[in-house]
Write a protein that holds these residues in place. Sequence first.
Motif, PDB file in Angstrom:
ATOM      1  N   LYS A 146       0.832  -1.205   0.000  1.00 40.76           N
ATOM      2  CA  LYS A 146       0.000   0.000   0.000  1.00 40.76           C
ATOM      3  C   LYS A 146       0.865   1.254   0.000  1.00 40.76           C
ATOM      4  N   ALA A 147       1.944   1.252   0.782  1.00 40.37           N
ATOM      5  CA  ALA A 147       2.822   2.420   0.859  1.00 40.37           C
ATOM      6  C   ALA A 147       3.516   2.695  -0.461  1.00 40.37           C
ATOM      7  N   LEU A 148       3.676   1.658  -1.285  1.00 43.09           N
ATOM      8  CA  LEU A 148       4.357   1.814  -2.573  1.00 43.09           C
ATOM      9  C   LEU A 148       3.380   1.749  -3.757  1.00 43.09           C
ATOM     10  N   ASP A 149       2.089   1.883  -3.470  1.00 43.55           N
ATOM     11  CA  ASP A 149       1.059   1.906  -4.509  1.00 43.55           C
ATOM     12  C   ASP A 149       1.110   0.640  -5.362  1.00 43.55           C
ATOM     13  N   LEU A 150       1.273  -0.505  -4.698  1.00 46.63           N
ATOM     14  CA  LEU A 150       1.332  -1.786  -5.401  1.00 46.63           C
ATOM     15  C   LEU A 150       0.254  -2.758  -4.918  1.00 46.63           C
ATOM     16  N   SER A 151      -0.785  -2.245  -4.277  1.00 43.38           N
ATOM     17  CA  SER A 151      -1.818  -3.111  -3.713  1.00 43.38           C
ATOM     18  C   SER A 151      -2.524  -3.945  -4.777  1.00 43.38           C
ATOM     19  N   ASP A 152      -2.633  -3.418  -5.990  1.00 42.85           N
ATOM     20  CA  ASP A 152      -3.336  -4.136  -7.055  1.00 42.85           C
ATOM     21  C   ASP A 152      -2.443  -5.127  -7.796  1.00 42.85           C
ATOM     22  N   PHE A 153      -1.195  -5.297  -7.334  1.00 42.71           N
ATOM     23  CA  PHE A 153      -0.236  -6.144  -8.048  1.00 42.71           C
ATOM     24  C   PHE A 153       0.011  -7.480  -7.349  1.00 42.71           C
ATOM     25  N   LEU A 154      -0.618  -7.716  -6.213  1.00 48.85           N
ATOM     26  CA  LEU A 154      -0.215  -8.834  -5.359  1.00 48.85           C
ATOM     27  C   LEU A 154      -0.422 -10.200  -5.990  1.00 48.85           C
ATOM     28  N   ASP A 155      -1.373 -10.321  -6.908  1.00 49.46           N
ATOM     29  CA  ASP A 155      -1.612 -11.604  -7.568  1.00 49.46           C
ATOM     30  C   ASP A 155      -0.986 -11.681  -8.953  1.00 49.46           C
ATOM     31  N   ARG A 156      -0.204 -10.652  -9.304  1.00 52.85           N
ATOM     32  CA  ARG A 156       0.469 -10.663 -10.602  1.00 52.85           C
ATOM     33  C   ARG A 156       1.848 -11.298 -10.476  1.00 52.85           C
ATOM     34  N   ASP A 157       2.323 -11.891 -11.576  1.00 53.84           N
ATOM     35  CA  ASP A 157       3.650 -12.511 -11.568  1.00 53.84           C
ATOM     36  C   ASP A 157       4.727 -11.436 -11.519  1.00 53.84           C
ATOM     37  N   MET A 158       5.837 -11.788 -10.904  1.00 56.10           N
ATOM     38  CA  MET A 158       6.899 -10.818 -10.631  1.00 56.10           C
ATOM     39  C   MET A 158       7.443 -10.178 -11.906  1.00 56.10           C
ATOM     40  N   ASN A 159       7.232  -8.868 -12.008  1.00 55.60           N
ATOM     41  CA  ASN A 159       7.763  -8.022 -13.087  1.00 55.60           C
ATOM     42  C   ASN A 159       7.148  -8.301 -14.461  1.00 55.60           C
ATOM     43  N   VAL A 160       6.222  -9.235 -14.552  1.00 57.59           N
ATOM     44  CA  VAL A 160       5.619  -9.565 -15.844  1.00 57.59           C
ATOM     45  C   VAL A 160       4.625  -8.469 -16.233  1.00 57.59           C
ATOM     46  N   GLY A 161       4.934  -7.746 -17.304  1.00 58.83           N
ATOM     47  CA  GLY A 161       4.092  -6.662 -17.750  1.00 58.83           C
ATOM     48  C   GLY A 161       4.199  -5.397 -16.916  1.00 58.83           C
ATOM     49  N   PHE A 162       5.152  -5.338 -16.004  1.00 56.49           N
ATOM     50  CA  PHE A 162       5.334  -4.146 -15.177  1.00 56.49           C
ATOM     51  C   PHE A 162       6.007  -3.048 -15.991  1.00 56.49           C
ATOM     52  N   SER A 163       5.657  -1.785 -15.717  1.00 57.58           N
ATOM     53  CA  SER A 163       6.404  -0.666 -16.284  1.00 57.58           C
ATOM     54  C   SER A 163       7.728  -0.531 -15.553  1.00 57.58           C
ATOM     55  N   GLY A 164       8.614   0.325 -16.083  1.00 56.56           N
ATOM     56  CA  GLY A 164       9.904   0.530 -15.437  1.00 56.56           C
ATOM     57  C   GLY A 164       9.766   1.009 -14.007  1.00 56.56           C
ATOM     58  N   GLY A 165       8.848   1.962 -13.788  1.00 54.08           N
ATOM     59  CA  GLY A 165       8.644   2.475 -12.441  1.00 54.08           C
ATOM     60  C   GLY A 165       8.045   1.445 -11.510  1.00 54.08           C
ATOM     61  N   GLU A 166       7.140   0.612 -12.026  1.00 55.89           N
ATOM     62  CA  GLU A 166       6.538  -0.439 -11.203  1.00 55.89           C
ATOM     63  C   GLU A 166       7.571  -1.476 -10.793  1.00 55.89           C
ATOM     64  N   ILE A 167       8.479  -1.785 -11.702  1.00 48.35           N
ATOM     65  CA  ILE A 167       9.558  -2.723 -11.375  1.00 48.35           C
ATOM     66  C   ILE A 167      10.413  -2.169 -10.244  1.00 48.35           C
ATOM     67  N   LYS A 168      10.755  -0.892 -10.308  1.00 40.69           N
ATOM     68  CA  LYS A 168      11.606  -0.301  -9.267  1.00 40.69           C
ATOM     69  C   LYS A 168      10.902  -0.298  -7.912  1.00 40.69           C
ATOM     70  N   ARG A 169       9.606   0.007  -7.918  1.00 41.46           N
ATOM     71  CA  ARG A 169       8.870   0.007  -6.651  1.00 41.46           C
ATOM     72  C   ARG A 169       8.767  -1.399  -6.071  1.00 41.46           C
ATOM     73  N   TRP A 170       8.582  -2.410  -6.953  1.00 46.04           N
ATOM     74  CA  TRP A 170       8.549  -3.784  -6.482  1.00 46.04           C
ATOM     75  C   TRP A 170       9.906  -4.211  -5.941  1.00 46.04           C
ATOM     76  N   GLU A 171      10.989  -3.770  -6.549  1.00 43.69           N
ATOM     77  CA  GLU A 171      12.323  -4.119  -6.039  1.00 43.69           C
ATOM     78  C   GLU A 171      12.520  -3.608  -4.611  1.00 43.69           C
ATOM     79  N   VAL A 172      12.030  -2.394  -4.349  1.00 50.66           N
ATOM     80  CA  VAL A 172      12.119  -1.859  -2.985  1.00 50.66           C
ATOM     81  C   VAL A 172      11.261  -2.694  -2.042  1.00 50.66           C
ATOM     82  N   LEU A 173      10.043  -3.019  -2.474  1.00 53.63           N
ATOM     83  CA  LEU A 173       9.157  -3.839  -1.648  1.00 53.63           C
ATOM     84  C   LEU A 173       9.755  -5.219  -1.414  1.00 53.63           C
ATOM     85  N   LYS A 174      10.313  -5.816  -2.447  1.00 55.38           N
ATOM     86  CA  LYS A 174      10.934  -7.145  -2.321  1.00 55.38           C
ATOM     87  C   LYS A 174      12.027  -7.144  -1.256  1.00 55.38           C
TER      88      LYS A 174
END
Length: 236
Positions: free
Chosen positions: A113-141
């Motif tokens: 939620k803090a990284l605006d990724l709440s809607d991504f939790l059931d998506r596969d890692m980095n599949v179809g992510f934008s560049g910014g979404e990938i970076k935010r997921w890396e921080v969350l990871k």
Amino acid sequence: MLEIRDLTVGIGDATILENVNLTLPEGELHVLLGPNGSGKSSLLATIMGLPPFAIHAGEIFFHGSPIQDLDLHERARLGIGLAYQRPPSIDGVSLHGFAQALGADDQLVAHAKALDLSDFLDRDMNVGFSGGEIKRWEVLKLMLQDPRLLMFDEPESGVDLEHVIDVGEAIARVVRAPDRDGRTCSGLVITHTGLILNHVKADRAHIIKDGRILHSGDPQTLFAHVQTGGYTVPAA
């Protein structure tokens, strides 16, 4: 937390880093400033134990113990983590599944939620992510992995200005807070644009160029110098 002594690193016959010395105390956040191809990412990869980087000379100490002969997974288990600049896409592994595998499922929702990724939790890692979404997921990871030494390879690159704030606040929060066992953490951040410095309070900066650390000092002072004088040693 981390001490690097006279480190020389190469790929094949090519020298990538030469006589690098760096000390990162517990509880501090340091930034690496340097042009493309200066060795910033290579240094983080070497600390993490990634191929194809080979240590030709020098030592790396984590909490006083040498780690240069340890495999990548052994360094990760000690508490070293890296948020990659260009991570791979992994089909079949969702963000939720990854968190479950780490035993960090209870941390996922709040951090997402803090990284605006709440809607991504059931998506596969980095599949179809934008560049910014990938970076935010890396921080969350990295937050889910809960390492003591957190390394970030250009976390603001490709991230829109609104989400740079989220990324910066997340980095500041996780580095300044203790890990799950109450132990002090430290951080090492590569920044190319310097935008991340507006959102995290770094303790020290290092200018790296041509595989050597040229100068260390106050982050804001050094970044201001880079903007006007390039990646050079500031005048005394």
